[in-house]
Design a protein around this motif. Structure first.
Motif, PDB file in Angstrom:
ATOM      1  N   ALA A  94       0.850  -1.190   0.000  1.00 35.17           N
ATOM      2  CA  ALA A  94       0.000   0.000   0.000  1.00 35.17           C
ATOM      3  C   ALA A  94       0.886   1.241   0.000  1.00 35.17           C
ATOM      4  O   ALA A  94       2.044   1.169   0.414  1.00 35.17           O
ATOM      5  N   GLN A 127       3.620   2.145   2.737  1.00 34.08           N
ATOM      6  CA  GLN A 127       4.239   0.921   3.255  1.00 34.08           C
ATOM      7  C   GLN A 127       5.666   0.876   2.706  1.00 34.08           C
ATOM      8  O   GLN A 127       5.843   0.797   1.487  1.00 34.08           O
ATOM      9  N   ALA A 131       8.149  -1.345   3.196  1.00 34.44           N
ATOM     10  CA  ALA A 131       8.827  -2.623   2.996  1.00 34.44           C
ATOM     11  C   ALA A 131       7.832  -3.645   2.468  1.00 34.44           C
ATOM     12  O   ALA A 131       6.633  -3.532   2.706  1.00 34.44           O
ATOM     13  N   ILE A 177      -2.187  -9.104  -2.031  1.00 32.01           N
ATOM     14  CA  ILE A 177      -1.663  -9.273  -0.662  1.00 32.01           C
ATOM     15  C   ILE A 177      -2.110 -10.606  -0.045  1.00 32.01           C
ATOM     16  O   ILE A 177      -1.444 -11.154   0.818  1.00 32.01           O
ATOM     17  N   PHE A 188       2.317  -4.410  12.013  1.00 37.43           N
ATOM     18  CA  PHE A 188       2.815  -3.181  11.407  1.00 37.43           C
ATOM     19  C   PHE A 188       2.832  -3.356   9.895  1.00 37.43           C
ATOM     20  O   PHE A 188       2.918  -4.479   9.407  1.00 37.43           O
ATOM     21  N   THR A 189       2.743  -2.274   9.141  1.00 40.07           N
ATOM     22  CA  THR A 189       2.577  -2.435   7.690  1.00 40.07           C
ATOM     23  C   THR A 189       3.856  -2.931   7.013  1.00 40.07           C
ATOM     24  O   THR A 189       3.779  -3.524   5.951  1.00 40.07           O
ATOM     25  N   ARG A 190       5.018  -2.710   7.626  1.00 42.97           N
ATOM     26  CA  ARG A 190       6.264  -3.189   7.006  1.00 42.97           C
ATOM     27  C   ARG A 190       6.486  -4.679   7.262  1.00 42.97           C
ATOM     28  O   ARG A 190       7.448  -5.258   6.769  1.00 42.97           O
ATOM     29  N   PRO A 212       0.184  -9.794   6.809  1.00 43.24           N
ATOM     30  CA  PRO A 212      -0.714 -10.038   5.678  1.00 43.24           C
ATOM     31  C   PRO A 212      -1.360 -11.416   5.727  1.00 43.24           C
ATOM     32  O   PRO A 212      -2.533 -11.576   5.384  1.00 43.24           O
ATOM     33  N   ASP A 266       4.042   4.217  10.680  1.00 43.39           N
ATOM     34  CA  ASP A 266       2.676   4.122  10.157  1.00 43.39           C
ATOM     35  C   ASP A 266       1.804   5.271  10.653  1.00 43.39           C
ATOM     36  O   ASP A 266       1.435   5.323  11.826  1.00 43.39           O
ATOM     37  N   ARG A 267       1.456   6.140   9.725  1.00 40.72           N
ATOM     38  CA  ARG A 267       0.485   7.175  10.076  1.00 40.72           C
ATOM     39  C   ARG A 267      -0.911   6.565   9.933  1.00 40.72           C
ATOM     40  O   ARG A 267      -1.072   5.563   9.208  1.00 40.72           O
ATOM     41  N   ASP A 282      -1.798   5.655   6.475  1.00 40.16           N
ATOM     42  CA  ASP A 282      -1.043   4.512   5.930  1.00 40.16           C
ATOM     43  C   ASP A 282      -1.710   3.202   6.328  1.00 40.16           C
ATOM     44  O   ASP A 282      -1.803   2.267   5.532  1.00 40.16           O
ATOM     45  N   ALA A 333      -4.754   2.720   4.210  1.00 41.56           N
ATOM     46  CA  ALA A 333      -4.439   2.280   2.845  1.00 41.56           C
ATOM     47  C   ALA A 333      -4.034   0.808   2.836  1.00 41.56           C
ATOM     48  O   ALA A 333      -4.368   0.057   1.921  1.00 41.56           O
ATOM     49  N   TYR A 334      -3.344   0.397   3.881  1.00 42.98           N
ATOM     50  CA  TYR A 334      -2.875  -0.985   3.985  1.00 42.98           C
ATOM     51  C   TYR A 334      -4.054  -1.955   4.111  1.00 42.98           C
ATOM     52  O   TYR A 334      -4.133  -2.946   3.376  1.00 42.98           O
ATOM     53  N   LEU A 349      -6.218  -3.187   1.092  1.00 41.48           N
ATOM     54  CA  LEU A 349      -5.735  -4.181   0.131  1.00 41.48           C
ATOM     55  C   LEU A 349      -6.415  -5.537   0.300  1.00 41.48           C
ATOM     56  O   LEU A 349      -6.366  -6.377  -0.591  1.00 41.48           O
ATOM     57  N   PHE A 350      -7.046  -5.763   1.453  1.00 42.08           N
ATOM     58  CA  PHE A 350      -7.565  -7.103   1.733  1.00 42.08           C
ATOM     59  C   PHE A 350      -8.948  -7.368   1.166  1.00 42.08           C
ATOM     60  O   PHE A 350      -9.487  -8.462   1.305  1.00 42.08           O
TER      61      PHE A 350
END
Lengths: 166, 218
Positions: A48, A51, A53, A155, B92-94, B100, B132-133, B136, B139-140, B143-144
């Motif tokens: 996203a 993101q 990484a 994802i 965390f998004t990273r 995921p 991560d704001r 963010d 937005a992450y 995706l799901f």
């Protein structure tokens, strides 16, 4: 060719290769080694915006004559590409880089898939969008650089859907 | 032990045995007392260790006050979540893999629940205040392909929420530079009143997990 002479040839190679290495231009070496290392099913997980990484997964077969090692890589899309391992310890997820890389003994196939080993693309410059192809130059201790196009997958890809078996 | 032991007879000095018995007799109340005290102490220790877990884990040990922020900056608390059961996961998004995978699994399980799945809220909390704001995280989770409430907050807010849910997380510096976050990877199920129901782990089969989720929304 008999078994014995093949082994003798392999032994000769083991001696000859490091000697030749010193003299050979690195480009030629990388080219010859690509035949030994075969990469299949290479994909990245989509990311996203924001993101920084992402994870990469692939299957690597070493059909060469020398043991090798995947030490990392590079990509125009990321600041760094590292080989990581993920482990669950008492319900806690811990992810660490493999300090000495991923061993690839002769004749073996290593599978980097969700739930364990993976490539870590660190410092993504822009999101990885599903469907796009992203080049990653994998670095091997012996085979040198092998550039592979990774396909960006959704994802949810490879996370144990109906067709995955556990 | 008895003093009439035939083996004791040839002993030229038979006194020590009765003497020892007398000693023991005199000591006996003390020994019993000490044993009693030890039992009491052990019991208290065990109670301290096990009773709170046994009696309150299902009610009060997991859960508590917290205040996090959604993608639009709205404050989310146990009070605002009341009325809808939820499955909450911290990450965390990273995080390249377990996050995921876990969220994808929850999304898939909700799909398998059919229309009932709409009565379940899925919440993802980023513990990565440095990267991560709120937007963010929003937005992450998009995706799901299923509604997931993405939350985060200041370091203090995240700490408070993690404490409430008994979630462990720790930022770890990596040797080659950069960092990662070790964190608990279980999913916590909370009922519509904000009470802890159960935990889902990646070891649970899809059937088990589905049964847990169905029981949660029942």
């Amino acid at each position: 060719m008999s078994m014995f002479s093949r082994r003798a040839a392999a032994r000769a190679l083991v001696i000859a290769v490091p000697l030749a290495l010193a003299a050979m231009p690195s480009a030629l070496f990388a080219q010859s080694s690509t035949e030994a290392i075969r990469v299949t099913d290479a994909w990245l997980r989509e990311t996203a915006p924001g993101q920084t990484a992402g994870g990469g997964f692939l299957t690597i077969a070493n059909s060469g004559k020398v043991d090798d090692r995947l030490t990392g890589g590079g990509s125009p899309r990321a600041a760094q590409v590292q080989v990581h391992d993920m482990r669950m310890e008492g319900g806690v997820m811990r992810m660490r880089p493999l300090d000495s890389g991923l061993p690839l003994p002769v004749g073996r196939t290593a599978t980097l898939k969700p739930g364990g080993l993976h490539l870590m693309l660190i410092g993504l410059k822009q999101p990885l969008k599903r469907g796009e192809r992203v080049p990653v130059a994998l670095t091997f201790a012996r085979a040198g650089k092998v550039t592979v196009d990774f396909i960006v997958q959704p994802i949810t890809h490879g996370t144990g859907g109906r067709h995955d078996h556990h | 032990m008895t003093t009439t032991d035939p083996l004791a007879r040839p002993n030229p000095a038979p006194e020590p045995a009765p003497k020892a018995a007398a000693w023991l007799r005199r000591l006996r109340p003390w020994l019993w007392g000490a044993t009693g005290l030890a039992c009491l102490g052990l019991g208290a220790l065990l109670a301290q260790h096990w009773l709170p877990a046994a009696t309150s884990q299902s009610e009060t040990a997991i859960g508590g006050q917290f205040s996090l922020v959604d993608r639009d900056g709205r404050i989310v608390t146990p009070q605002t979540l009341r009325g809808t059961p939820y499955a909450i996961f911290f990450g965390f998004t990273r995080c390249p893999d377990v996050c995921p995978t876990t969220l994808a699994r929850l999304a898939r399980l909700r799909g398998l629940m059919g229309p009932d799945g709409e009565r379940l809220r899925i919440i993802f909390v980023s513990v990565d205040a440095a990267h991560d704001r709120p937007a963010d995280v929003g937005a992450y989770v998009d995706l799901f392909g299923t509604p997931i409430l993405g939350l985060t907050g200041s370091e203090q807010q995240i700490e408070e929420a993690a404490r409430a849910f008994r979630v462990y997380y720790r930022n770890v510096s990596l040797p080659g530079g950069g960092d990662t976050i070790d964190h608990s990877a279980f999913v916590i199920l909370m009922d519509r009143d904000g009470h802890f129901k159960s935990l889902l782990s990646d070891q649970d089969s899809e059937q088990q997990a589905l049964a847990e989720l169905r029981a949660l929304i029942a």
